[in-house]
Design an enzyme around this catalytic site. Structure first.
Site, PDB file in Angstrom:
ATOM      1  N   TYR A  55     -35.350  40.238  39.865  1.00 20.71           N
ATOM      2  CA  TYR A  55     -35.389  39.970  41.219  1.00 20.71           C
ATOM      3  C   TYR A  55     -35.658  38.196  41.252  1.00 20.71           C
ATOM      4  O   TYR A  55     -35.230  37.899  42.244  1.00 20.71           O
ATOM      5  CB  TYR A  55     -36.511  40.728  41.712  1.00 20.71           C
ATOM      6  CG  TYR A  55     -35.837  42.047  41.833  1.00 20.71           C
ATOM      7  CD1 TYR A  55     -35.151  42.395  42.786  1.00 20.71           C
ATOM      8  CD2 TYR A  55     -36.479  43.127  41.009  1.00 20.71           C
ATOM      9  CE1 TYR A  55     -34.532  43.777  43.139  1.00 20.71           C
ATOM     10  CE2 TYR A  55     -35.968  44.290  41.222  1.00 20.71           C
ATOM     11  CZ  TYR A  55     -35.088  44.712  42.092  1.00 20.71           C
ATOM     12  OH  TYR A  55     -34.453  46.016  42.351  1.00 20.71           O
ATOM     13  N   ARG A  58     -32.343  36.963  41.680  1.00 20.88           N
ATOM     14  CA  ARG A  58     -31.744  37.361  42.755  1.00 20.88           C
ATOM     15  C   ARG A  58     -32.454  36.391  43.766  1.00 20.88           C
ATOM     16  O   ARG A  58     -31.395  36.089  44.788  1.00 20.88           O
ATOM     17  CB  ARG A  58     -31.963  38.727  43.061  1.00 20.88           C
ATOM     18  CG  ARG A  58     -31.678  39.813  42.281  1.00 20.88           C
ATOM     19  CD  ARG A  58     -30.162  40.320  42.033  1.00 20.88           C
ATOM     20  NE  ARG A  58     -29.414  39.249  41.468  1.00 20.88           N
ATOM     21  CZ  ARG A  58     -29.357  38.893  40.044  1.00 20.88           C
ATOM     22  NH1 ARG A  58     -30.103  39.575  39.548  1.00 20.88           N
ATOM     23  NH2 ARG A  58     -28.521  38.035  39.544  1.00 20.88           N
ATOM     24  N   GLN A  88     -28.755  47.414  54.865  1.00 25.14           N
ATOM     25  CA  GLN A  88     -29.207  47.902  53.615  1.00 25.14           C
ATOM     26  C   GLN A  88     -29.658  46.632  52.534  1.00 25.14           C
ATOM     27  O   GLN A  88     -29.714  47.138  51.507  1.00 25.14           O
ATOM     28  CB  GLN A  88     -27.991  48.818  53.063  1.00 25.14           C
ATOM     29  CG  GLN A  88     -27.730  50.205  53.710  1.00 25.14           C
ATOM     30  CD  GLN A  88     -26.504  50.975  53.258  1.00 25.14           C
ATOM     31  OE1 GLN A  88     -26.608  51.363  52.153  1.00 25.14           O
ATOM     32  NE2 GLN A  88     -25.683  50.976  53.856  1.00 25.14           N
ATOM     33  N   VAL A  90     -31.217  43.210  51.190  1.00 20.93           N
ATOM     34  CA  VAL A  90     -32.507  42.653  51.041  1.00 20.93           C
ATOM     35  C   VAL A  90     -32.583  41.394  51.189  1.00 20.93           C
ATOM     36  O   VAL A  90     -33.764  40.660  51.140  1.00 20.93           O
ATOM     37  CB  VAL A  90     -33.174  43.240  49.674  1.00 20.93           C
ATOM     38  CG1 VAL A  90     -33.166  44.710  49.477  1.00 20.93           C
ATOM     39  CG2 VAL A  90     -32.325  42.479  48.420  1.00 20.93           C
ATOM     40  N   ASP A  91     -31.263  40.672  51.560  1.00 24.40           N
ATOM     41  CA  ASP A  91     -31.319  39.232  51.774  1.00 24.40           C
ATOM     42  C   ASP A  91     -31.766  38.948  53.311  1.00 24.40           C
ATOM     43  O   ASP A  91     -31.948  39.915  53.968  1.00 24.40           O
ATOM     44  CB  ASP A  91     -30.241  38.558  51.364  1.00 24.40           C
ATOM     45  CG  ASP A  91     -28.906  39.184  52.420  1.00 24.40           C
ATOM     46  OD1 ASP A  91     -29.147  38.989  53.404  1.00 24.40           O
ATOM     47  OD2 ASP A  91     -28.060  39.828  51.800  1.00 24.40           O
ATOM     48  N   HIS A 106     -34.151  48.736  52.853  1.00 27.10           N
ATOM     49  CA  HIS A 106     -34.358  48.775  51.444  1.00 27.10           C
ATOM     50  C   HIS A 106     -35.380  47.854  50.955  1.00 27.10           C
ATOM     51  O   HIS A 106     -35.307  47.332  49.906  1.00 27.10           O
ATOM     52  CB  HIS A 106     -32.941  48.750  50.461  1.00 27.10           C
ATOM     53  CG  HIS A 106     -32.162  50.049  50.744  1.00 27.10           C
ATOM     54  ND1 HIS A 106     -30.781  50.071  50.473  1.00 27.10           N
ATOM     55  CD2 HIS A 106     -32.477  51.298  51.188  1.00 27.10           C
ATOM     56  CE1 HIS A 106     -30.292  51.196  50.733  1.00 27.10           C
ATOM     57  NE2 HIS A 106     -31.298  51.799  51.286  1.00 27.10           N
ATOM     58  N   THR A 172     -20.243  48.213  54.353  1.00 25.12           N
ATOM     59  CA  THR A 172     -20.909  49.345  53.685  1.00 25.12           C
ATOM     60  C   THR A 172     -19.885  50.407  53.825  1.00 25.12           C
ATOM     61  O   THR A 172     -19.278  50.681  54.845  1.00 25.12           O
ATOM     62  CB  THR A 172     -22.146  49.640  54.279  1.00 25.12           C
ATOM     63  OG1 THR A 172     -22.572  50.823  53.686  1.00 25.12           O
ATOM     64  CG2 THR A 172     -22.164  49.950  55.931  1.00 25.12           C
ATOM     65  N   SER A 173     -19.713  51.128  52.614  1.00 23.45           N
ATOM     66  CA  SER A 173     -19.050  52.321  52.612  1.00 23.45           C
ATOM     67  C   SER A 173     -19.499  53.628  53.404  1.00 23.45           C
ATOM     68  O   SER A 173     -18.904  54.542  53.444  1.00 23.45           O
ATOM     69  CB  SER A 173     -18.520  52.708  51.088  1.00 23.45           C
ATOM     70  OG  SER A 173     -19.658  53.090  50.385  1.00 23.45           O
ATOM     71  N   MET A 218     -15.220  40.722  61.960  1.00 19.45           N
ATOM     72  CA  MET A 218     -15.961  40.238  63.477  1.00 19.45           C
ATOM     73  C   MET A 218     -15.148  39.319  64.169  1.00 19.45           C
ATOM     74  O   MET A 218     -15.493  39.376  65.530  1.00 19.45           O
ATOM     75  CB  MET A 218     -17.275  39.551  62.818  1.00 19.45           C
ATOM     76  CG  MET A 218     -18.294  40.777  62.163  1.00 19.45           C
ATOM     77  SD  MET A 218     -18.747  42.148  63.372  1.00 19.45           S
ATOM     78  CE  MET A 218     -19.040  41.262  65.006  1.00 19.45           C
TER      79      MET A 218
END
Length: 229
Positions: A55, A58, A88, A90-91, A106, A172-173, A218
């Protein structure tokens, strides 16, 4: 006049264009590590140094990138809609682009919490290591909801989806639960737009599906949304 509620479900694809790794590769590994080793309570217990290092890298990467046009357009839409982003990721790229209502399902990479608490969350933008303690002397860990842990923000996310007039699914899928289940909470009359370059969708109205990148999607979706404000 009351603004329409525009709910956005965003995932790794929106941040990938800024240079953020999507973590999980096609072989199921995260940056060449097993998910169980770097994103689970068991992995943290076995080898906390590895988890901290993972992390920290990251976090360093996040500090080197910027929001892209998809993030910026979503932020600009707040002038016309009541925009609520459920991500979803975390940034903090949505925040840095200017969005103000964001739920991180998350957790957040730039925050930490003591290992014995889910609520005592603090800002943390530097490296985090063994020996970094909170004010009560408790070891800190990344504020990330790992596999096998609860997702505390799910209830609030479900409530927000239930009030949506418009829904954008971007990057996201929608195949990973519990986040994938959020679409089941939007009202039947909610208009849904999907932006995904790897689109394999159950949505039947092609005009609402954009098989393209987050930024291109977008840009193309913006005039459509402005006609609905």
């Amino acid at each position: 006049m009351k603004k329409k509620k525009l709910v956005v479900l965003s995932g790794a694809g929106i941040s990938a264009e800024s240079g953020i790794s999507t973590f999980r590769d096609s072989n199921g590994l995260w940056e060449n590590h097993r998910v169980e080793d770097v994103a689970s309570p068991g992995g943290f217990a076995r080898n906390p140094d590895l988890v901290f290092q993972f992390y920290n890298l990251r976090r360093q990467q996040l500090n080197s990138v910027k929001p892209n046009d998809a993030h910026t357009i979503l932020a600009d839409l707040e002038a016309y809609f009541d925009v609520q982003i459920i991500t979803q990721n975390v940034d903090d790229l949505h925040e840095r682009a200017g969005s103000t209502k964001i739920i991180h399902l998350h957790g957040e990479l730039l925050k930490a919490k003591p290992i014995n608490s889910e609520t005592s969350i603090i800002e943390w933008k530097e490296d985090l290591n063994l020996g970094d303690l909170d004010q009560n002397g408790i070891q800190l860990r990344p504020h990330i909801d790992w596999f096998g842990e609860m997702v505390p923000e799910m209830d609030r996310a479900m409530e927000i989806c239930a009030e949506a007039d418009l829904l954008i699914i971007i990057g996201t899928s929608m195949q990973v639960y519990p986040a994938a289940g959020l679409i089941n909470y939007v009202p039947k009359n909610c208009e849904i737009f999907v932006i995904d370059p790897n689109l394999e969708t159950k949505f039947t109205e092609e005009k609402k599906c954009y098989k393209t990148t987050a930024t291109d999607g977008m840009r193309r979706l913006l005039p459509v949304l402005m006609a609905k404000k």
